[in-house]
Design a protein around this motif. Sequence first.
Motif, PDB file in Angstrom:
ATOM      1  N   ALA A 216       0.829  -1.207   0.000  1.00  0.00           N
ATOM      2  CA  ALA A 216       0.000   0.000   0.000  1.00  0.00           C
ATOM      3  C   ALA A 216       0.860   1.253   0.000  1.00  0.00           C
ATOM      4  O   ALA A 216       0.538   2.248  -0.668  1.00  0.00           O
ATOM      5  N   ALA A 217       1.988   1.230   0.752  1.00  0.00           N
ATOM      6  CA  ALA A 217       2.866   2.399   0.793  1.00  0.00           C
ATOM      7  C   ALA A 217       3.516   2.676  -0.560  1.00  0.00           C
ATOM      8  O   ALA A 217       3.780   3.831  -0.910  1.00  0.00           O
ATOM      9  N   ARG A 218       3.736   1.632  -1.333  1.00  0.00           N
ATOM     10  CA  ARG A 218       4.333   1.811  -2.662  1.00  0.00           C
ATOM     11  C   ARG A 218       3.305   2.200  -3.712  1.00  0.00           C
ATOM     12  O   ARG A 218       3.643   2.414  -4.866  1.00  0.00           O
ATOM     13  N   GLY A 219       2.029   2.250  -3.327  1.00  0.00           N
ATOM     14  CA  GLY A 219       0.995   2.692  -4.244  1.00  0.00           C
ATOM     15  C   GLY A 219       0.443   1.612  -5.148  1.00  0.00           C
ATOM     16  O   GLY A 219      -0.154   1.920  -6.197  1.00  0.00           O
ATOM     17  N   LEU A 220       0.616   0.330  -4.800  1.00  0.00           N
ATOM     18  CA  LEU A 220       0.045  -0.741  -5.612  1.00  0.00           C
ATOM     19  C   LEU A 220      -1.476  -0.685  -5.551  1.00  0.00           C
ATOM     20  O   LEU A 220      -2.055  -0.282  -4.542  1.00  0.00           O
ATOM     21  N   PRO A 221      -2.144  -1.081  -6.617  1.00  0.00           N
ATOM     22  CA  PRO A 221      -3.619  -1.016  -6.632  1.00  0.00           C
ATOM     23  C   PRO A 221      -4.233  -1.857  -5.527  1.00  0.00           C
ATOM     24  O   PRO A 221      -3.724  -2.928  -5.162  1.00  0.00           O
TER      25      PRO A 221
END
Length: 592
Positions: A216-221
């Motif tokens: 989530a922190a890396r911005g994955l969907p």
Amino acid sequence: MRQQVTAAVWRLALAAALVCGIGLLPWLTRTDPALTVLKARSAERDPSPEVLAAVRDQLGLDAGPPHLLGQWLGGLMRGDAGRSWISGTEVLPGVLQALGASLLLMGVALAVAVLTAGAVCARTLRLGARRRLGGRRRGGTGAAVLAALPEFLVASVLATVVGVQLGWLPALGWYGPQYTLLPALALGLPAGAVLGRLLDDLLPGAFGEPWAVAAAARGLPGRHIARQAVRRCVPALLPNFGLFVVGLTGGAVAVEQIFDIPGLGRTTLQAALAQDLPVLQAGTLALLLLAAAATGATRLAAHLLTGPALRDGALSTLHRPAPPTRNVLPYVLGAVLLVVIVLGLTRDPLALQTGERLRAPSPAHPFGTDALGRDLLARVGHGALDTLLLALSITVAALLVGVLLGLLPRLSGPLVDTVNAVPPVLLALLVTAVAGSGTATPALAVTAVAWAPLAAHTSSLLRQERATLHVLATRGIGAGRWYLLRRELLPAVLPPVVRHALLRLPGVALALASLGFLGLGAQPPSPEWGLLLAENQPYAERAPWAVLAPAVVLALLGALAVTAAGAAGRTRRRRTRQAAATAAEREPVGAR
């Protein structure tokens, strides 16, 4: 390799013992097998001594069970399962045809179950993907109601409303794929509700793992994270999924009866009632082989999904303490159920009023009356004393046995596979043959199989919990087996298994009701809930309240069980975590 060989030998021994036990069924009933076969062939034929002697000579009954069993096994080695004692036709083609029908029905029912499970945990998946699971509710009341609906009642309603009144789908027979939809819905909806609740119980732990936070922190969907969370939780559910596969095949007897489906469960039941030994043994053997195949497939899938992590001890626990919430729903549901029971107990369940037959609900009869004019509220209330107390006792016994055997997977694994392959109906017939009919018959039959899902769940969770990092670290600093079991493993495994047992409490009541529906439980004029459903099911279209009254109470019981399970899980996990933390502070780990 040695463990696998031992497990295979253990499974073969259990399967052989089961087949041999079934081979004794005609003699365990303490009736003349020749007379039973003659009645099944022609009810009008005079059972004279000469005719019975001819039947015995034709079937070889005078040679005794060992000779018949050896003869059947010898033919089986050559691909010949014998001939039916009733019709005289070859057994193997008929059993294979019935197995094909059951497998088709099972496949469609599993698709319905998977879709239903997805709908049950859809909100949790959505919240987890958005990282908003902190205050997630533990409700699932709708799923509880769905899981508590009797399969035979759902089948009756679907056949009457969708099949007959609306004419949307065929309601009787087996002539093509379209005939599988209604029975698959009747089987798949309750099964999917149970699977969905078990998955919903594990998902918050998966969304709280470091990989999910990092993703989530890396911005994955969020969809990608949700898919991986489901993949993380599935291995813990695979043993129970395998049990559902077999249960939807051999345990679908009532649904097959209602929709007139020539499936394996119905074929086996009819063979047991008629004491058609070759068909009964071949059907049971097919169920055992199906159970072995389902178990092998689920174990392979679990190994492919989490094998390296289990080996390296690289997992994190899925069982995290839930935030404290105030949920008054269990108290409300419990109060409503208690009021219904108390009001019913103040009325006479056996009073006949022929002038009040099939009356609609009214102030005088809040639940209406049945076909004999008896007050349904009175019968539901008095039946609760037997149904609820018996179901609760069976659930507690199943929980204790399931947890204890789940701690010994080498012993319980083959036993679970063998027990699950036998439909409760067939076990009820075996118990009836030995102990006679009565209220104890369904209780013994259901108890004999109710522990299996809990043992499989315990073993699966325990295997994954032993591979977690914190258990590996605790073992590395000198903790013994007893300390690990008492302080780390059981506090993590027991809460979900207890919730699973509470979730299956309505299912136990339904199993008792199903046996009563098939005439293997309590006998009239008992107000047992399964018997109430069986007695009033022919009037479902004319007087639906006669069937809905016990069905609604069963659904209410399911909702109460699930909401109480959520509250119990939160309380227990908070207490166990606090106790473990206190013990860790006060006592040196290595001293254990």
